[in-house]
Write an enzyme that holds these catalytic residues in place. Structure first.
Site, PDB file in Angstrom:
ATOM      1  N   ILE A 157      -6.468   8.842  -0.986  1.00 27.02           N
ATOM      2  CA  ILE A 157      -6.789   8.732   0.633  1.00 27.02           C
ATOM      3  C   ILE A 157      -5.820   7.731   0.871  1.00 27.02           C
ATOM      4  O   ILE A 157      -5.206   6.821   0.053  1.00 27.02           O
ATOM      5  CB  ILE A 157      -8.074   8.427   0.652  1.00 27.02           C
ATOM      6  CG1 ILE A 157      -8.347   8.244   2.170  1.00 27.02           C
ATOM      7  CG2 ILE A 157      -8.526   6.793   0.130  1.00 27.02           C
ATOM      8  CD1 ILE A 157      -8.328   9.697   2.879  1.00 27.02           C
ATOM      9  N   HIS A 181       1.551   4.870  -2.861  1.00 26.16           N
ATOM     10  CA  HIS A 181       1.596   6.604  -2.181  1.00 26.16           C
ATOM     11  C   HIS A 181       3.467   7.157  -2.692  1.00 26.16           C
ATOM     12  O   HIS A 181       3.278   8.106  -3.275  1.00 26.16           O
ATOM     13  CB  HIS A 181       1.467   6.589  -0.885  1.00 26.16           C
ATOM     14  CG  HIS A 181       0.015   6.456  -0.510  1.00 26.16           C
ATOM     15  ND1 HIS A 181      -1.020   7.385  -0.190  1.00 26.16           N
ATOM     16  CD2 HIS A 181      -0.898   5.311  -0.374  1.00 26.16           C
ATOM     17  CE1 HIS A 181      -2.043   7.070  -0.137  1.00 26.16           C
ATOM     18  NE2 HIS A 181      -2.094   5.645  -0.153  1.00 26.16           N
ATOM     19  N   HIS A 204       0.846  -1.190  -0.146  1.00 33.41           N
ATOM     20  CA  HIS A 204       0.037  -0.072   0.034  1.00 33.41           C
ATOM     21  C   HIS A 204       0.933   1.234  -0.193  1.00 33.41           C
ATOM     22  O   HIS A 204       0.981   1.963  -1.080  1.00 33.41           O
ATOM     23  CB  HIS A 204      -1.051   0.152   1.067  1.00 33.41           C
ATOM     24  CG  HIS A 204      -2.053   1.256   1.288  1.00 33.41           C
ATOM     25  ND1 HIS A 204      -2.419   1.596   2.465  1.00 33.41           N
ATOM     26  CD2 HIS A 204      -2.381   2.026   0.332  1.00 33.41           C
ATOM     27  CE1 HIS A 204      -2.842   2.690   2.356  1.00 33.41           C
ATOM     28  NE2 HIS A 204      -2.909   3.221   0.903  1.00 33.41           N
ATOM     29  N   ASN A 240      -6.258  -0.859  -1.058  1.00 35.49           N
ATOM     30  CA  ASN A 240      -6.731   0.025  -0.037  1.00 35.49           C
ATOM     31  C   ASN A 240      -7.967   0.022   0.426  1.00 35.49           C
ATOM     32  O   ASN A 240      -8.428  -0.128   1.441  1.00 35.49           O
ATOM     33  CB  ASN A 240      -6.593   1.583  -0.583  1.00 35.49           C
ATOM     34  CG  ASN A 240      -6.701   2.638   0.452  1.00 35.49           C
ATOM     35  OD1 ASN A 240      -6.075   2.882   1.335  1.00 35.49           O
ATOM     36  ND2 ASN A 240      -8.040   3.213   0.255  1.00 35.49           N
ATOM     37  N   HIS A 271      -4.015   0.747  -6.630  1.00 34.96           N
ATOM     38  CA  HIS A 271      -4.336   1.297  -5.249  1.00 34.96           C
ATOM     39  C   HIS A 271      -5.714   0.834  -4.799  1.00 34.96           C
ATOM     40  O   HIS A 271      -5.713   0.685  -3.607  1.00 34.96           O
ATOM     41  CB  HIS A 271      -4.208   2.893  -5.454  1.00 34.96           C
ATOM     42  CG  HIS A 271      -4.320   3.619  -4.007  1.00 34.96           C
ATOM     43  ND1 HIS A 271      -5.408   4.239  -3.696  1.00 34.96           N
ATOM     44  CD2 HIS A 271      -3.511   3.765  -2.851  1.00 34.96           C
ATOM     45  CE1 HIS A 271      -5.707   4.549  -2.619  1.00 34.96           C
ATOM     46  NE2 HIS A 271      -4.520   4.361  -1.972  1.00 34.96           N
TER      47      HIS A 271
END
Length: 817
Positions: A817, A478, A473, A668, A664
């Site tokens: 997010i 990110h 993740h 997520n 993602h």
């Protein structure tokens, strides 16, 4: 147009403005000052927005041109904040040579928003194009303020908190070869007074860490984020939560205690504690969430994994299914040699080869031998051994007590996986070079052996949970995407076709990453408090980043590399899956192909040949800087492609879009549905496997549920962790999903618009096929014992109704997010 303007002919225009207001909690001071300046006829900031989704200036009935629409997408500050004039471009496509003059509007300058490669840019626009990129790069000096539109690089030197002592020291990630890491956005804050290598930090609850203003959350997004972050917020603030336990400090006494988090909440023990919590909360709107009578505090939504059946998560079938259709379905690989080998350096780590034997697993293999199973591609492994072993000695020096795990599975005739063995390993007591000390556990259902097996699965789940959060993740979405965002804004003009292609997939990422560095992944942050590597979490992810390969992020490449597929031109997508009912791969390959087709059609319109790609100066500088600066610690790796052909450009853009959107989403938005019930996905283990003859073993025999709960994540960590993943798993009400744009007028080039429309329709077709597969009872991995359909790669395009919350489905355009 120039002649019309010179004659001062009136043209009807529409501008919709949006000012900051006192609800903008990122900047209360500036919002209040706006009101003061209004008295003098001045505005501190304004935003150009549309009545639908974005921010336009629209001119109607322009003689000879009709309607011209300017998609500004930017906050504008008072003129004295800039040393240059702001420039915006309309979306109008190539009309004729007379429409490229700049229209002066005070300090704003608006031109036709044309999609141009650098070499095609008309002369009147070229200066503005080049100057804008220079402005966005900044000069690399000084602290950046909110009105600075500067995109620049920095290392992860903002995690430590030296003022709190040695336990809050952290290595700078990206500064030294020992700790490679992607770069993050520069803020320019001063060095810490106690450590010049560390950047000074903002106060813990400050949310206004610098990112370029246009990268910040919208007011709607920020309001959603703030509202759902409340539970995490007051747990960080209020140590009195430790007093919430009823019998034992910081322990669940039964599984019913855990279920009470969802079924009844926790009642605060006394009025004094209630008052302390309310008084600590910063805003009245948040204080109201804690009722005066203390009832139902911390009641969470019921996670999907226990909604239909409260115990099915404990079955071997569900444990195995989640490796294919859970929140981390990207690790499992096909076993191609037995026993499993290690890639760790034997000089440093000794013999790390698996100790699992044929005799231990063949009784569970439905009559097959290991050799037969290997030959028939029926053995699979969830392998967290090599990633964790180098850090295990450090990790276990803290309150954490865990292992490095290998979990073997057998593929059965119905395409489900059956656990065969779990190997739990520790570093040798005499030193790392002496190899691993391992124990092997095999399936059992009854008695103390069954309880031991449940614990073995819990230790394996702890490994998978930590690796998922830190690597699958955080690192692999990110962190690795942020350098692409920075380089894109520094080197691709807003009128560049690739900027237009990629920009939606970068929305909100720099902001959420900045907030993560401030409160989640920092020293003593929520992630360190709730995930087993603790203070070594980011350091461990740095070691794993050393093996990151950009081209391996392509889904087909990843599946082949893990042995989950083999190339086969006769199969859909050119791959034959080794497990046909592998929900993540089946759904993912359809999404991957749809993205790839869309990117191919889009790029082919603007790049008629490879030579055009080679001569695109902005593309070449963008890609070079991404490699040399953004991923500078890996800049010399041979796997970096050269973007000298249309095919290479298409592949690079497809990977970026896949990682930022579908990948993602897959890792997520299943966090709360699967891990919101912590016993299913524990994040910490606090004691080792009990040995016969010890009090812990006697407790395991007498009360296995209590022993299980005393081994996995503690109560406060559970509540804090569940609070966090509830926030991370929610879709914002202003979410924009794959196949959608924030405005239909993002371009006026007909062929790209038609290709994008086709892309959206393709995604709707994929949605239908996903739902059909979920309703096919022959596909047992789609729903499983918990009766939870796999929808994490359901695009949600046809349901584009602004549905937010814990939907467990939907692929946003970006890592938002």
């Amino acid at each position: 147009m120039e002649e019309e303007i010179m004659e001062k002919k009136k043209i009807k225009g529409t501008v919709v403005l949006m000012k900051k207001n006192v609800l903008d909690m990122n900047d209360l001071k500036a919002s209040l000052f706006d009101r003061v300046h209004e008295l003098f006829g001045k505005g501190v900031s304004l935003q150009l927005i549309s009545a639908e989704h974005t921010d336009p200036v629209t001119l109607d009935d322009v003689p000879g041109h009709g309607r011209i629409h300017f998609v500004c997408n930017s906050w504008v500050y008072p003129a004295h904040r800039y040393k240059y004039d702001r420039v915006f471009f309309s979306n109008k496509s190539k009309i004729n040579n007379n429409v490229h003059e700049i229209i002066e509007m005070g300090k704003l300058q608006l031109s036709e928003r044309l999609t141009y490669l650098p070499c095609e840019t008309p002369e009147p626009l070229r200066k503005y194009r080049e100057e804008e990129l220079v402005n966005l790069r900044g000069n690399g000096k000084g602290r950046l303020k909110e009105w600075d539109r500067v995109y620049d690089y920095a290392t992860y030197n903002d995690l430590a908190m030296p003022e709190r002592g040695s336990n809050f020291e952290r290595p700078v990630l990206g500064r030294h070869p020992s700790f490679p890491y992607p770069r993050r956005g520069r803020t320019g804050r001063k060095p810490h007074k106690k450590d010049p290598l560390t950047e000074s930090r903002l106060f813990l609850l400050r949310l206004d860490i610098y990112v370029p203003r246009d990268e910040q959350f919208s007011l709607v997004k920020f309001s959603d984020f703030l509202a759902y972050a409340v539970k995490s917020l007051f747990q960080v603030l209020v140590p009195e939560l430790a007093a919430l336990c009823d019998k034992t400090i910081n322990e669940f006494d039964s599984f019913q205690d855990v279920l009470d988090l969802y079924e009844g909440g926790i009642k605060l023990p006394n009025d004094a504690t209630i008052k302390k919590i309310r008084d600590c909360l910063p805003w009245e709107m948040i204080r109201e969430l804690v009722r005066n009578d203390g009832e139902r505090l911390m009641k969470f939504p019921t996670p999907a994994v226990i909604k239909e059946d409260k115990s099915a998560w404990r079955t071997d079938e569900e444990f195995a299914r989640e490796t294919l259709a859970g929140v981390n379905p990207v690790i499992i690989s096909r076993l191609q040699e037995f026993p499993p080998a290690s890639k760790l350096d034997p000089k440093a780590f000794g013999n790390q080869k698996s100790t699992i034997t044929k005799e231990q697993i063949e009784p569970y293999m439905n009559g097959l031998t290991v050799e037969e199973a290997l030959e028939r591609n029926k053995l699979f492994i969830l392998n967290h051994h090599d990633a964790l072993m180098p850090y295990l000695r450090k990790i276990n020096s803290t309150s954490t007590k865990t292992y490095a795990s290998r979990t073997l599975f057998l593929l059965q005739d119905d395409d489900t996986l059956k656990p065969l063995a779990i190997e739990l390993s520790l570093p040798h007591s005499q030193g790392d070079s002496h190899g691993a000390v391992s124990k092997v556990f095999t399936p059992a259902e009854e008695g103390v052996e069954g309880s031991v097996w449940q614990l073995a699965k819990a230790y394996a789940a702890v490994n998978d949970s930590g690796y998922h959060q830190l690597v699958s993740h955080w690192l692999n979405t990110h962190a690795v995407i942020e350098p692409f965002i920075i380089a894109s804004n520094r080197h691709l003009s807003v009128i560049h076709p690739i900027y237009k292609l990629l920009h939606p997939h970068f929305k909100d990422t720099m902001n959420i990453n900045a907030l993560a560095r401030q409160t989640l992944i920092n020293a003593g942050g929520v992630l360190e408090l709730t995930v087993f590597p603790g203070k070594y979490a980011l350091e461990m992810s740095s070691a794993i980043y050393r093996n990151w390969v950009f081209t391996d992020q392509a889904l087909p490449v990843d599946l082949v590399k893990r042995g989950m597929a083999i190339p086969d031109s006769s199969c859909p997508h050119g791959l034959k899956l080794m497990i046909e009912d592998y929900p993540y791969a089946v759904d993912g390959l359809e999404i991957w192909e749809a993205i790839e087709t869309w990117v191919t059609e889009y790029c082919s319109f603007y790049y008629p040949s490879d030579e055009v790609v080679k001569q695109d100066t902005e593309i070449q500088s963008w890609w070079e800087e991404t490699r040399i600066e953004g991923h500078g610690d890996l800049k010399d790796e041979p796997w970096w492609p050269e973007i000298n052909s249309r095919a290479e450009l298409i592949r690079a853009c497809t990977i970026i879009i896949w990682v930022a959107s579908a990948f993602h989403a897959a890792v997520n938005f299943g966090q709360y549905p699967y891990a919101g019930y912590l016993p299913n996905r524990p994040t910490v283990s606090r004691r080792f496997m009990p040995e016969p003859g010890t009090p812990e073993y006697a407790e395991l025999e007498k009360d296995p549920d209590l022993a299980f709960l005393k081994t996995i994540t503690a109560q406060i960590q559970t509540v804090l962790g569940v609070s966090l993943i509830e926030v991370l798993s929610r879709h914002s009400t202003d979410e924009i999903y794959l196949g959608q744009r924030d405005t239909p007028e993002w371009t006026s080039d007909a062929e790209p618009l038609a290709a994008f429309e086709k892309f959206g329709k393709k995604l709707i077709e994929i949605e239908g096929r996903i739902m059909a597969r979920n309703n096919d009872s022959r596909l047992k991995n789609r729903v499983g014992p918990v009766k939870m359909p796999y929808t994490l790669l359901y695009p949600n395009t046809s349901d584009y109704s602004k549905e937010g919350g814990l939907t467990g489905k939907g692929i946003p355009n970006s890592i938002s997010i």
